[in-house]
Design a protein around this motif. Structure first.
Motif, mmCIF file in Angstrom:
data_model
loop_
_atom_site.group_PDB
_atom_site.id
_atom_site.type_symbol
_atom_site.label_atom_id
_atom_site.label_comp_id
_atom_site.label_asym_id
_atom_site.label_seq_id
_atom_site.Cartn_x
_atom_site.Cartn_y
_atom_site.Cartn_z
ATOM 1 N N ASN A 60 -7.358 -4.922 -12.485
ATOM 2 C CA ASN A 60 -8.151 -3.721 -12.712
ATOM 3 C C ASN A 60 -8.830 -3.851 -14.072
ATOM 4 O OD1 ASN A 60 -9.189 -1.139 -13.096
ATOM 5 N ND2 ASN A 60 -7.338 -0.071 -12.418
ATOM 6 N N LEU A 74 3.334 5.659 -5.940
ATOM 7 C CA LEU A 74 3.164 5.676 -7.392
ATOM 8 C C LEU A 74 2.158 6.731 -7.832
ATOM 9 C CD1 LEU A 74 3.222 1.893 -8.338
ATOM 10 C CD2 LEU A 74 4.728 3.673 -9.243
ATOM 11 N N VAL A 75 1.044 6.815 -7.135
ATOM 12 C CA VAL A 75 0.037 7.824 -7.482
ATOM 13 C C VAL A 75 0.645 9.221 -7.400
ATOM 14 C CG1 VAL A 75 -2.125 8.894 -6.755
ATOM 15 C CG2 VAL A 75 -1.924 6.403 -6.805
ATOM 16 N N GLU A 76 1.371 9.495 -6.331
ATOM 17 C CA GLU A 76 1.979 10.813 -6.158
ATOM 18 C C GLU A 76 3.098 11.050 -7.164
ATOM 19 O OE1 GLU A 76 3.182 11.044 -2.085
ATOM 20 O OE2 GLU A 76 1.125 10.852 -1.322
ATOM 21 N N LEU A 118 0.814 -1.212 0.000
ATOM 22 C CA LEU A 118 0.000 0.000 0.000
ATOM 23 C C LEU A 118 0.848 1.262 0.000
ATOM 24 C CD1 LEU A 118 -2.812 -1.034 2.527
ATOM 25 C CD2 LEU A 118 -2.838 -1.134 0.016
ATOM 26 N N THR A 128 -3.454 0.933 -9.129
ATOM 27 C CA THR A 128 -3.985 2.269 -8.864
ATOM 28 C C THR A 128 -5.076 2.547 -9.892
ATOM 29 O OG1 THR A 128 -2.550 3.546 -10.360
ATOM 30 C CG2 THR A 128 -1.608 2.912 -8.235
ATOM 31 N N SER A 129 -5.546 3.773 -9.959
ATOM 32 C CA SER A 129 -6.574 4.139 -10.943
ATOM 33 C C SER A 129 -6.013 4.963 -12.100
ATOM 34 C CB SER A 129 -7.687 4.931 -10.253
ATOM 35 O OG SER A 129 -7.180 6.136 -9.701
ATOM 36 N N VAL A 130 -4.678 5.140 -12.157
ATOM 37 C CA VAL A 130 -4.117 6.088 -13.127
ATOM 38 C C VAL A 130 -4.290 5.621 -14.569
ATOM 39 C CG1 VAL A 130 -2.469 7.017 -11.453
ATOM 40 C CG2 VAL A 130 -1.762 5.146 -12.974
ATOM 41 N N LEU A 143 0.997 -0.115 -11.962
ATOM 42 C CA LEU A 143 0.074 0.989 -12.246
ATOM 43 C C LEU A 143 -1.377 0.519 -12.191
ATOM 44 C CD1 LEU A 143 1.618 3.129 -15.130
ATOM 45 C CD2 LEU A 143 1.739 3.474 -12.661
ATOM 46 N N ARG A 151 1.930 1.808 -3.511
ATOM 47 C CA ARG A 151 0.773 2.254 -4.290
ATOM 48 C C ARG A 151 0.566 3.762 -4.142
ATOM 49 N NH1 ARG A 151 -4.796 -0.930 -3.388
ATOM 50 N NH2 ARG A 151 -3.258 -2.589 -3.654
ATOM 51 N N GLN A 152 0.629 4.251 -2.922
ATOM 52 C CA GLN A 152 0.453 5.679 -2.684
ATOM 53 C C GLN A 152 1.595 6.472 -3.308
ATOM 54 O OE1 GLN A 152 -2.162 7.269 -1.439
ATOM 55 N NE2 GLN A 152 -1.127 9.217 -1.862
#
Length: 225
Positions: free
Chosen positions: A159, A114-116, A108, A137-139, A134, A111-112
């Motif tokens: 996903n 990567l988003v940032e 986790l 995440t939702s990117v 990726l 994951r955070q």
């Protein structure tokens, strides 16, 4: 004050890690490529694209990881230039794949990060199962994307929202360049050279490295039905 010889290994490691995290990894005025490394990354996923991209003019490549020393799946180790305790402005974020991604999809904290980090990256380039990192995440949602075809069912199961491409050597959609298995990353890296600097520069690097470039993203001999 403790003498240098009296500092314990744990304190030395902590001091080193804090120093790495605090430093700005890139030189001014360079095309900045930040490559994520993690234990059991696939060597060709990283070093194939790095070989091609590193020949571009005025380019600087730095490695980022959760710790300083990272072991590839094949055994050789690399040293991270900076740590995932921070994020960094860059022109291209490169994410290799490898067996290490199988456990990292449950991380986790990564994951955070990567988003940032994606938000601070002008473009993002994944190789092989690096796309899985990726996908957690939702990117990539509503973007066309691909991955290693031998791991296609696993990655796409993470996903359902990306527009997965079962036949593609690589896919470029928006800020995301995703590629198929292992050597496809090297082909996609030369595409990126062409995208930035034109076909002549890509051909120059192809010749310099004596590499037989598959320059057609639709020529995917490992496609899944």
């Amino acid at each position: 004050m403790l003498a240098a010889s009296a500092i314990t290994p744990a304190v030395q490691a902590k001091t080193s890690s804090q120093s790495l995290a605090a430093e700005t990894p890139f030189s001014a005025g360079k095309y900045r490529i930040l490559a994520l490394v993690f234990d059991d990354y696939e060597t060709l996923d990283l070093h194939g694209p790095v070989e091609m991209l590193g020949h571009m003019p005025n380019t600087e490549i730095k490695l980022v990881g959760a710790k300083e020393i990272i072991k590839s799946y094949q055994g050789p180790r690399v040293v991270a230039d900076c740590l995932t305790t921070d994020t960094y402005d860059c022109d291209l974020l490169l994410i290799p794949g490898g067996l290490g991604t199988r456990s990292l999809i449950n991380d986790l904290q990564l994951r955070q990060w990567l988003v940032e980090q994606v938000n601070r990256s002008q473009s993002v380039f994944t190789i092989c199962t690096g796309t899985a990192l990726l996908a957690m995440t939702s990117v990539l949602n509503n973007r066309k994307a691909t991955t290693n075809k031998m791991a296609y069912e696993w990655v796409t199961s993470l996903n359902a929202n990306p527009k997965w491409q079962p036949k593609a050597r690589w896919v470029f959609d928006g800020k995301f360049l995703t590629s198929s298995g292992v050597s496809a990353g090297t082909d996609a890296a030369l595409f990126w050279v062409k995208h930035l600097h034109g076909e002549a520069e890509a051909k120059r690097i192809q010749t310099l490295t004596e590499y037989q470039w598959n320059d057609d993203p639709n020529n995917d001999p490992y496609a899944v039905s």
